[in-house]
Write a protein that holds these residues in place. Structure first.
Motif, PDB file in Angstrom:
ATOM      1  N   ASN A 157       7.921  -2.650  -8.929  1.00  0.00           N
ATOM      2  CA  ASN A 157       7.736  -3.072 -10.316  1.00  0.00           C
ATOM      3  C   ASN A 157       6.342  -2.713 -10.815  1.00  0.00           C
ATOM      4  O   ASN A 157       6.168  -2.259 -11.945  1.00  0.00           O
ATOM      5  CB  ASN A 157       7.948  -4.593 -10.433  1.00  0.00           C
ATOM      6  CG  ASN A 157       9.424  -4.958 -10.366  1.00  0.00           C
ATOM      7  OD1 ASN A 157      10.288  -4.119 -10.665  1.00  0.00           O
ATOM      8  ND2 ASN A 157       9.724  -6.178  -9.951  1.00  0.00           N
ATOM      9  N   LEU A 158       5.381  -2.941  -9.958  1.00  0.00           N
ATOM     10  CA  LEU A 158       4.010  -2.620 -10.350  1.00  0.00           C
ATOM     11  C   LEU A 158       3.857  -1.120 -10.576  1.00  0.00           C
ATOM     12  O   LEU A 158       3.215  -0.683 -11.530  1.00  0.00           O
ATOM     13  CB  LEU A 158       3.032  -3.089  -9.259  1.00  0.00           C
ATOM     14  CG  LEU A 158       1.554  -2.776  -9.494  1.00  0.00           C
ATOM     15  CD1 LEU A 158       1.058  -3.398 -10.804  1.00  0.00           C
ATOM     16  CD2 LEU A 158       0.707  -3.269  -8.327  1.00  0.00           C
ATOM     17  N   CYS A 159       4.474  -0.338  -9.712  1.00  0.00           N
ATOM     18  CA  CYS A 159       4.398   1.120  -9.874  1.00  0.00           C
ATOM     19  C   CYS A 159       4.972   1.549 -11.215  1.00  0.00           C
ATOM     20  O   CYS A 159       4.433   2.425 -11.896  1.00  0.00           O
ATOM     21  CB  CYS A 159       5.164   1.822  -8.760  1.00  0.00           C
ATOM     22  SG  CYS A 159       4.332   1.709  -7.176  1.00  0.00           S
ATOM     23  N   PHE A 178       0.831  -1.201   0.000  1.00  0.00           N
ATOM     24  CA  PHE A 178       0.000   0.000   0.000  1.00  0.00           C
ATOM     25  C   PHE A 178       0.867   1.253   0.000  1.00  0.00           C
ATOM     26  O   PHE A 178       0.582   2.230  -0.694  1.00  0.00           O
ATOM     27  CB  PHE A 178      -0.905  -0.019   1.228  1.00  0.00           C
ATOM     28  CG  PHE A 178      -1.750   1.213   1.376  1.00  0.00           C
ATOM     29  CD1 PHE A 178      -2.971   1.313   0.717  1.00  0.00           C
ATOM     30  CD2 PHE A 178      -1.330   2.275   2.171  1.00  0.00           C
ATOM     31  CE1 PHE A 178      -3.748   2.452   0.842  1.00  0.00           C
ATOM     32  CE2 PHE A 178      -2.100   3.411   2.292  1.00  0.00           C
ATOM     33  CZ  PHE A 178      -3.309   3.501   1.638  1.00  0.00           C
ATOM     34  N   ARG A 179       1.929   1.188   0.794  1.00  0.00           N
ATOM     35  CA  ARG A 179       2.836   2.332   0.930  1.00  0.00           C
ATOM     36  C   ARG A 179       3.342   2.825  -0.430  1.00  0.00           C
ATOM     37  O   ARG A 179       3.466   4.015  -0.681  1.00  0.00           O
ATOM     38  CB  ARG A 179       3.989   1.896   1.839  1.00  0.00           C
ATOM     39  CG  ARG A 179       5.297   2.616   1.707  1.00  0.00           C
ATOM     40  CD  ARG A 179       5.244   3.965   2.399  1.00  0.00           C
ATOM     41  NE  ARG A 179       6.552   4.581   2.483  1.00  0.00           N
ATOM     42  CZ  ARG A 179       7.187   5.164   1.470  1.00  0.00           C
ATOM     43  NH1 ARG A 179       6.634   5.192   0.282  1.00  0.00           N
ATOM     44  NH2 ARG A 179       8.377   5.723   1.650  1.00  0.00           N
ATOM     45  N   TYR A 180       3.622   1.882  -1.333  1.00  0.00           N
ATOM     46  CA  TYR A 180       4.188   2.268  -2.624  1.00  0.00           C
ATOM     47  C   TYR A 180       3.132   2.437  -3.717  1.00  0.00           C
ATOM     48  O   TYR A 180       3.212   3.341  -4.536  1.00  0.00           O
ATOM     49  CB  TYR A 180       5.231   1.233  -3.066  1.00  0.00           C
ATOM     50  CG  TYR A 180       6.442   1.209  -2.168  1.00  0.00           C
ATOM     51  CD1 TYR A 180       7.397   2.221  -2.246  1.00  0.00           C
ATOM     52  CD2 TYR A 180       6.616   0.205  -1.234  1.00  0.00           C
ATOM     53  CE1 TYR A 180       8.493   2.224  -1.400  1.00  0.00           C
ATOM     54  CE2 TYR A 180       7.709   0.193  -0.386  1.00  0.00           C
ATOM     55  CZ  TYR A 180       8.645   1.209  -0.465  1.00  0.00           C
ATOM     56  OH  TYR A 180       9.724   1.216   0.369  1.00  0.00           O
ATOM     57  N   VAL A 181       2.195   1.527  -3.732  1.00  0.00           N
ATOM     58  CA  VAL A 181       1.292   1.471  -4.894  1.00  0.00           C
ATOM     59  C   VAL A 181       0.148   2.481  -4.802  1.00  0.00           C
ATOM     60  O   VAL A 181      -0.425   2.871  -5.810  1.00  0.00           O
ATOM     61  CB  VAL A 181       0.716   0.030  -5.061  1.00  0.00           C
ATOM     62  CG1 VAL A 181      -0.239  -0.061  -6.240  1.00  0.00           C
ATOM     63  CG2 VAL A 181       1.864  -0.960  -5.241  1.00  0.00           C
ATOM     64  N   GLU A 224      -7.523  -2.554  -6.299  1.00  0.00           N
ATOM     65  CA  GLU A 224      -7.406  -3.837  -7.004  1.00  0.00           C
ATOM     66  C   GLU A 224      -5.938  -4.137  -7.324  1.00  0.00           C
ATOM     67  O   GLU A 224      -5.478  -5.278  -7.177  1.00  0.00           O
ATOM     68  CB  GLU A 224      -8.234  -3.771  -8.297  1.00  0.00           C
ATOM     69  CG  GLU A 224      -8.422  -5.117  -8.963  1.00  0.00           C
ATOM     70  CD  GLU A 224      -9.311  -4.988 -10.183  1.00  0.00           C
ATOM     71  OE1 GLU A 224      -9.256  -5.889 -11.036  1.00  0.00           O
ATOM     72  OE2 GLU A 224     -10.033  -3.986 -10.283  1.00  0.00           O
ATOM     73  N   ASP A 225      -5.195  -3.119  -7.730  1.00  0.00           N
ATOM     74  CA  ASP A 225      -3.765  -3.310  -8.020  1.00  0.00           C
ATOM     75  C   ASP A 225      -3.016  -3.721  -6.752  1.00  0.00           C
ATOM     76  O   ASP A 225      -2.151  -4.599  -6.790  1.00  0.00           O
ATOM     77  CB  ASP A 225      -3.168  -1.997  -8.558  1.00  0.00           C
ATOM     78  CG  ASP A 225      -3.740  -1.635  -9.918  1.00  0.00           C
ATOM     79  OD1 ASP A 225      -3.952  -2.556 -10.728  1.00  0.00           O
ATOM     80  OD2 ASP A 225      -3.986  -0.443 -10.144  1.00  0.00           O
ATOM     81  N   ILE A 226      -3.357  -3.057  -5.658  1.00  0.00           N
ATOM     82  CA  ILE A 226      -2.688  -3.382  -4.387  1.00  0.00           C
ATOM     83  C   ILE A 226      -2.973  -4.826  -3.994  1.00  0.00           C
ATOM     84  O   ILE A 226      -2.062  -5.583  -3.632  1.00  0.00           O
ATOM     85  CB  ILE A 226      -3.164  -2.411  -3.278  1.00  0.00           C
ATOM     86  CG1 ILE A 226      -2.678  -0.985  -3.568  1.00  0.00           C
ATOM     87  CG2 ILE A 226      -2.668  -2.867  -1.904  1.00  0.00           C
ATOM     88  CD1 ILE A 226      -3.322   0.079  -2.716  1.00  0.00           C
TER      89      ILE A 226
END
Lengths: 503, 186
Positions: free
Chosen positions: B83-85, B34-37, B44-46
């Motif tokens: 990576n997702l970010c 959560f902190r990054y995304v 949903e991404d988190i």
């Protein structure tokens, strides 16, 4: 130290701080956690990683399955009107009473605990296309706003063509409210006011000097200004303390309970489960319409007939017939908050009986703030039920009606104001009214002060309290007294009421 | 549950071990992701990323050295989230620095002293929040870390929304007083 944002500080936490945060509070609710856990289990299951499955999308179900899951959850929790949603509400969110067991043993002595949900019960997103959803939201409307302000006009049943305008502001966070009722007799037909015409109070009733009452509440204490001209403020004894963990009322259990009460031959639920609110007076008609929700306790007598936009708010329209009054009613209930924006009930002749129309309504950031209308007032008179009463009641309050014989008569509202003071009570004290074949009020009934006190003694409090106990009849009670009810001229006996006592 | 207990369960039954791992570290992993995304993706991404992290850890579990499970999870969560970010920001034509630390919104990000001060401040604020006790500490973090509404918080903590609002109001007031006593103004 520089001013910083708490949000910024926390959201920049890292490393061990994140671990502390995670230990202090759950990141998601249990349902989400379980759903994600299932997703992980599916991911690590051996047969989920076959190439065939991956090609069809089954093996990497995360986003896809999440969409499905979200849809399912949404269908159950959020999207109104689906069978799944209704099923979820009934089976999971709202505790139920087993009709075959517990309900049959209930009495009106005490509300069954099942009607109020446990304080840990999750918030319910009521389905406003479902009858129980509508009822549930009306019974728990204060869960859906923090601040509210507005104004509505309604009928005043103890006056001829009476109407009142209620202006209010309520803050649930601060637990304060102010409200004002101005009332009088309409010159216009009530029907026109209900349809939006400006209320005309040219002929203000002799209710009090200004035709108005003002309330301010703070915490558990309520302050009332009966007469602005005299500057006499009254405050209540502190009531029950506000319980922030108060449980919400379960509509389905209440409906079943009400059915059982009627099955037992009793008239109505005696101890209705009111929730605490700082809006302790008039404005509850709109913002906590629990009194109107009583029309809905028998789901077979009303229907959700459609939706209307009223004051730019989406409302469900309810229509039916009251089981007690046998009046045909229509309500507009705000879909978001459960507040009542429109109410009308009509006799079988079509004539308007009770009515209410909201003229403005704003919630939360749009709501007007609660203002302390007591400013500058530091001395208080205790309210009517204490022994400290003003010796000199403003004469404006006592502007009673006078019949052709010169006898004074008064409404219930006026009588309450002077309760405890024999000399200031009117000659004829209004007790009730008779109804014609359409259920309309036809003849106002009064007791004579002399006869009342002859029967129940010289203490006004005792006499007036006994006056209201006419119908308290138990199986073992025996008749002990009769009291005649007269017409407004004090000549014709309209009815006789019987008083009972335990032997 | 300790790492040793999780390993023990994992040896007996992989599915039960996965459950134990998830139960123990779910909120921690979620907090990291959560902190990054949160700035780049949706809930949903988190959630997808959290599942990916646990799936990855389960896949490599036998190879994770004893005593390093929590650190492995944290690193995996951080890297997955970064990576997702990058993926999400590429879609949105935003730039995500390679160094994840630059996500930290320091008042003066170039200054190591300021970084240290920031971390110390966060620690002290968390100390105060923790000393509020339950449920107030939880309410504060739900509101100001996760950014949840009163209704969301009520659902998560299984409380009445009215209670959430009133308690939160009082909790913030108490927290502000405690912080002011430490010369921290919010």
């Amino acid at each position: 130290m520089k001013e910083r944002s708490l949000r910024q500080l926390l959201q920049n936490a890292d490393g061990s701080e994140l671990e502390r945060i995670a230990a202090l509070t759950p990141m998601t609710d249990d349902k989400t956690k379980k759903r994600l856990q299932n997703a992980v289990q599916r991911r690590i299951a051996p047969d989920s990683f076959t190439p065939e499955a991956e090609e069809t999308g089954d093996a990497k179900p995360i986003r896809h399955s999440f969409s499905t899951a979200f849809s399912a959850v949404a269908a159950c929790l959020v999207i109104a009107g689906t069978a799944a949603g209704a099923f979820y509400l009934k089976q999971n969110a709202v505790p139920r009473i087993d009709p075959a067991s517990e309900v049959s043993e209930l009495s009106t002595e005490q509300l069954p605990q099942e009607i109020v949900q446990e304080e840990t019960q999750i918030s319910v997103d009521y389905d406003m296309t479902d009858k129980m959803g509508v009822l549930g939201k009306m019974l728990n409307s204060m869960d859906y706003y923090s601040q509210v302000s507005g104004e509505f006009v309604r009928n005043e049943s103890d006056m001829v063509n009476g109407a009142g305008i209620v202006t209010f502001a309520v803050d649930l966070d601060a637990w304060t409210s102010n409200q004002q009722l101005v009332r009088g007799s309409l010159s216009l037909p009530a029907e026109e006011v209900l349809q939006g015409a400006e209320p005309d109070f040219a002929a203000i009733a002799n209710y009090d000097a200004n035709g108005g009452l003002r309330y301010y509440s703070e915490g558990s204490r309520k302050y009332c200004l009966f007469d602005d001209a005299s500057g006499a403020w009254y405050r209540s004894e502190p009531g029950e303390a506000y319980d922030p963990d108060e449980a919400k009322v379960d509509p389905e259990a209440l409906v079943q309970y009400d059915a059982q009460v009627h099955a037992n031959g009793e008239q109505a639920v005696e101890s209705f489960p009111y929730r605490a609110t700082p809006a302790n007076a008039y404005c509850v008609d709109c913002i906590y319409p629990v009194e109107y929700a009583e029309y809905l306790l028998d789901p077979d007598t009303w229907e959700i007939t459609g939706e209307e936009t009223f004051l730019e708010r989406n409302c469900v329209v309810l229509q039916g017939r009251g089981t007690q009054s046998e009046l045909d009613f229509t309500m507009y209930v705000d879909k978001v908050t459960g507040c009542l924006l429109w109410f009308e009930s009509r006799y079988s002749s079509g004539e308007l009986a009770e009515w209410l129309r909201v003229r403005s309504l704003a919630f939360d950031e749009d709501a007007a703030p609660v203002t302390d209308t007591r400013v500058g007032r530091e001395e208080w008179n205790e309210q009517e039920h204490t022994t400290e009463r003003p010796d000199d009641i403003p004469s404006a309050w006592l502007a009673y009606g006078t019949n052709s014989h010169g006898e004074t008569y008064a409404s219930a509202g006026q009588m309450r104001l002077v309760r405890g003071n024999y000399d200031q009570l009117p000659d004829l004290i209004r007790f009730g009214e008779t109804r014609d074949e359409y259920g309309r009020r036809s003849t106002d009934c009064f007791v004579k002060k002399t006869e009342l006190f002859e029967l129940f003694g010289d203490d006004p409090d005792t006499a007036l309290s006994r006056l209201m106990q006419a119908h308290n009849k138990t199986e073992t009670a025996v008749p002990v007294a009769e009291l005649k009810l007269y017409d407004i001229e004090g000549e014709t006996v309209v009815q006789t009421v019987v008083y009972y006592d335990e032997p | 549950m300790t790492e040793q207990q999780i390993r023990s369960i994992m040896q007996r039954n992989r599915e039960d071990g996965c459950t134990a791992l998830f139960e123990t570290y779910y909120h921690y992993v979620y907090a990291i992701v959560f902190r990054y995304v949160r700035r780049y993706g949706t809930t949903e991404d988190i959630e997808e990323c959290v599942v990916d992290v646990f799936a990855q850890v389960m896949e490599h579990f036998p190879a994770i050295r004893e005593g390093t499970l929590k650190a492995y999870l944290a690193t995996a969560a951080r890297n997955r989230a970064l990576n997702l970010c990058r993926t999400l920001s590429a879609d949105a034509r935003q730039t995500v620095p390679i160094d994840g630390d630059s996500f930290i919104e320091l008042t003066d990000a170039q200054d190591i002293a300021a970084d240290t001060e920031q971390r110390e401040l966060t620690r002290r604020v968390l100390d105060c929040i923790e000393s509020l006790g339950e449920p107030d500490s939880s309410l504060i973090l739900q509101r100001y870390y996760l950014g949840h509404s009163a209704a969301d918080i009520a659902r998560t903590l299984r409380m009445n929304p009215v209670t959430v609002r009133s308690r939160l109001h009082r909790a913030v007031k108490r927290l502000r007083t405690m912080l002011e006593e430490q010369d921290i103004t919010l």
